[in-house]
Design a protein around this motif. Structure first.
Motif, PDB file in Angstrom:
ATOM      1  N   ALA A  32       0.816  -1.216   0.000  1.00  0.00           N
ATOM      2  CA  ALA A  32       0.000   0.000   0.000  1.00  0.00           C
ATOM      3  C   ALA A  32       0.852   1.269   0.000  1.00  0.00           C
ATOM      4  CB  ALA A  32      -0.939   0.000   1.212  1.00  0.00           C
ATOM      5  N   ALA A  33       2.056   1.197   0.568  1.00  0.00           N
ATOM      6  CA  ALA A  33       2.929   2.378   0.669  1.00  0.00           C
ATOM      7  C   ALA A  33       3.833   2.555  -0.548  1.00  0.00           C
ATOM      8  CB  ALA A  33       3.777   2.280   1.934  1.00  0.00           C
ATOM      9  N   MET A  34       3.807   1.634  -1.497  1.00  0.00           N
ATOM     10  CA  MET A  34       4.716   1.669  -2.643  1.00  0.00           C
ATOM     11  C   MET A  34       4.613   2.976  -3.446  1.00  0.00           C
ATOM     12  SD  MET A  34       7.148  -0.365  -3.308  1.00  0.00           S
ATOM     13  CE  MET A  34       7.129  -2.056  -2.866  1.00  0.00           C
ATOM     14  N   ASP A  35       3.426   3.533  -3.591  1.00  0.00           N
ATOM     15  CA  ASP A  35       3.256   4.785  -4.345  1.00  0.00           C
ATOM     16  C   ASP A  35       3.768   6.000  -3.576  1.00  0.00           C
ATOM     17  OD1 ASP A  35       2.130   3.508  -6.517  1.00  0.00           O
ATOM     18  OD2 ASP A  35       0.067   3.864  -5.868  1.00  0.00           O
ATOM     19  N   ARG A  36       3.495   6.045  -2.276  1.00  0.00           N
ATOM     20  CA  ARG A  36       3.853   7.204  -1.445  1.00  0.00           C
ATOM     21  C   ARG A  36       5.314   7.218  -1.023  1.00  0.00           C
ATOM     22  NH1 ARG A  36       0.137   4.916   1.444  1.00  0.00           N
ATOM     23  NH2 ARG A  36       1.325   5.045   3.354  1.00  0.00           N
ATOM     24  N   MET A  37       5.848   6.062  -0.669  1.00  0.00           N
ATOM     25  CA  MET A  37       7.218   5.950  -0.170  1.00  0.00           C
ATOM     26  C   MET A  37       7.875   4.713  -0.764  1.00  0.00           C
ATOM     27  SD  MET A  37       6.305   5.670   3.837  1.00  0.00           S
ATOM     28  CE  MET A  37       5.584   7.046   4.633  1.00  0.00           C
ATOM     29  N   PRO A  38       8.196   4.753  -2.041  1.00  0.00           N
ATOM     30  CA  PRO A  38       8.700   3.546  -2.706  1.00  0.00           C
ATOM     31  C   PRO A  38       9.993   2.990  -2.104  1.00  0.00           C
ATOM     32  CG  PRO A  38       8.901   5.470  -4.138  1.00  0.00           C
ATOM     33  CD  PRO A  38       8.092   5.878  -2.950  1.00  0.00           C
ATOM     34  N   ASP A  39      10.918   3.848  -1.686  1.00  0.00           N
ATOM     35  CA  ASP A  39      12.182   3.354  -1.135  1.00  0.00           C
ATOM     36  C   ASP A  39      11.967   2.596   0.167  1.00  0.00           C
ATOM     37  OD1 ASP A  39      13.513   4.460  -3.269  1.00  0.00           O
ATOM     38  OD2 ASP A  39      14.194   6.229  -2.174  1.00  0.00           O
ATOM     39  N   LEU A  40      11.187   3.181   1.087  1.00  0.00           N
ATOM     40  CA  LEU A  40      10.937   2.525   2.376  1.00  0.00           C
ATOM     41  C   LEU A  40      10.083   1.278   2.202  1.00  0.00           C
ATOM     42  CD1 LEU A  40      10.398   5.513   4.798  1.00  0.00           C
ATOM     43  CD2 LEU A  40      12.120   3.743   4.958  1.00  0.00           C
ATOM     44  N   ALA A  41       9.069   1.353   1.357  1.00  0.00           N
ATOM     45  CA  ALA A  41       8.206   0.199   1.122  1.00  0.00           C
ATOM     46  C   ALA A  41       9.006  -0.951   0.518  1.00  0.00           C
ATOM     47  CB  ALA A  41       7.038   0.587   0.223  1.00  0.00           C
ATOM     48  N   SER A  42       9.898  -0.635  -0.391  1.00  0.00           N
ATOM     49  CA  SER A  42      10.733  -1.652  -1.021  1.00  0.00           C
ATOM     50  C   SER A  42      11.696  -2.270  -0.002  1.00  0.00           C
ATOM     51  CB  SER A  42      11.505  -1.029  -2.188  1.00  0.00           C
ATOM     52  OG  SER A  42      12.348  -1.975  -2.781  1.00  0.00           O
ATOM     53  N   TYR A  43      12.286  -1.436   0.864  1.00  0.00           N
ATOM     54  CA  TYR A  43      13.193  -1.931   1.903  1.00  0.00           C
ATOM     55  C   TYR A  43      12.457  -2.880   2.852  1.00  0.00           C
ATOM     56  CZ  TYR A  43      16.489  -1.891   5.831  1.00  0.00           C
ATOM     57  OH  TYR A  43      17.346  -2.256   6.846  1.00  0.00           O
ATOM     58  N   LEU A  44      11.261  -2.472   3.301  1.00  0.00           N
ATOM     59  CA  LEU A  44      10.474  -3.313   4.202  1.00  0.00           C
ATOM     60  C   LEU A  44      10.111  -4.624   3.502  1.00  0.00           C
ATOM     61  CD1 LEU A  44       8.972  -3.876   6.818  1.00  0.00           C
ATOM     62  CD2 LEU A  44       7.045  -2.554   5.908  1.00  0.00           C
ATOM     63  N   SER A  45       9.714  -4.540   2.258  1.00  0.00           N
ATOM     64  CA  SER A  45       9.366  -5.735   1.489  1.00  0.00           C
ATOM     65  C   SER A  45      10.565  -6.677   1.356  1.00  0.00           C
ATOM     66  CB  SER A  45       8.847  -5.323   0.111  1.00  0.00           C
ATOM     67  OG  SER A  45       8.433  -6.443  -0.605  1.00  0.00           O
ATOM     68  N   ASP A  46      11.743  -6.125   1.093  1.00  0.00           N
ATOM     69  CA  ASP A  46      12.956  -6.940   0.997  1.00  0.00           C
ATOM     70  C   ASP A  46      13.267  -7.628   2.324  1.00  0.00           C
ATOM     71  OD1 ASP A  46      13.265  -6.202  -1.654  1.00  0.00           O
ATOM     72  OD2 ASP A  46      14.896  -4.779  -1.260  1.00  0.00           O
ATOM     73  N   GLU A  47      13.085  -6.915   3.433  1.00  0.00           N
ATOM     74  CA  GLU A  47      13.326  -7.503   4.754  1.00  0.00           C
ATOM     75  C   GLU A  47      12.352  -8.662   4.998  1.00  0.00           C
ATOM     76  OE1 GLU A  47      15.984  -6.223   7.372  1.00  0.00           O
ATOM     77  OE2 GLU A  47      16.398  -6.358   5.228  1.00  0.00           O
ATOM     78  N   LEU A  48      11.093  -8.470   4.629  1.00  0.00           N
ATOM     79  CA  LEU A  48      10.100  -9.529   4.808  1.00  0.00           C
ATOM     80  C   LEU A  48      10.436 -10.749   3.952  1.00  0.00           C
ATOM     81  CD1 LEU A  48       6.834  -7.399   4.825  1.00  0.00           C
ATOM     82  CD2 LEU A  48       7.902  -8.524   6.792  1.00  0.00           C
ATOM     83  N   ASP A  49      10.919 -10.501   2.740  1.00  0.00           N
ATOM     84  CA  ASP A  49      11.260 -11.596   1.831  1.00  0.00           C
ATOM     85  C   ASP A  49      12.403 -12.458   2.358  1.00  0.00           C
ATOM     86  OD1 ASP A  49       9.278 -10.864   0.060  1.00  0.00           O
ATOM     87  OD2 ASP A  49      10.646  -9.899  -1.371  1.00  0.00           O
ATOM     88  N   ARG A  50      13.347 -11.855   3.058  1.00  0.00           N
ATOM     89  CA  ARG A  50      14.505 -12.624   3.529  1.00  0.00           C
ATOM     90  C   ARG A  50      14.314 -13.197   4.935  1.00  0.00           C
ATOM     91  NH1 ARG A  50      18.471 -10.582   6.695  1.00  0.00           N
ATOM     92  NH2 ARG A  50      18.180  -8.509   7.522  1.00  0.00           N
TER      93      ARG A  50
END
Length: 140
Positions: A32-50
């Motif tokens: 949901a945050a990908m549009d508003r804060m792509p860098d932070l949303a991507s970082y959080l997503s990467d952390e969840l993936d690993r």
């Protein structure tokens, strides 16, 4: 599954854990945050993936999860801080409640006592923190 990927600067990323419930809710938050804060949303997503996903009924203590109070040291300055990791709507820096959708909040997620991680501030400054203590959520 290799959870020791290399961080910026060549250091290995620490192994982290996340509960199945936190992972599901945080994955939705990151999306949901990908549009508003792509860098932070991507970082959080990467952390969840690993992260290693820990199911209910298994040991869900000893690592930073949502609602945990965490004491950590900024290894650059030596400053020790105590914060509680919360969802964005509950964040209040004056009361020490930091959002998981901040660079430091996402960096803390899943770490155990004694683990360190490199992370970047909103301005891009490189930092390293070490978890000193974790207190379980009041609602646990």
């Amino acid at each position: 599954m290799d959870t020791m990927r290399k961080a910026a600067g060549g250091r290995s990323l620490p192994k982290i854990k996340v509960t199945a419930e936190d992972r599901e809710r945080l994955a939705g938050l990151a999306s949901a945050a990908m549009d508003r804060m792509p860098d932070l949303a991507s970082y959080l997503s990467d952390e969840l993936d690993r992260a290693q996903v820990v199911r209910s009924g298994r040991s869900t203590t000893g690592f930073v999860r949502m609602g945990c109070a965490v004491e950590f040291r900024d290894d650059t300055t030596g400053k020790v801080q105590a914060v509680t990791l919360v969802y964005p709507g509950e964040a209040d820096i004056a009361q020490g409640r930091i959002s998981v959708l901040t660079p430091v909040g996402a960096a803390l997620l899943g770490l155990s006592t004694g683990q360190s991680i490199d992370w970047a501030t909103r301005t891009g400054a490189a930092k390293r923190l070490t978890v000193l203590d974790i207190r379980e959520p009041a609602f646990a």
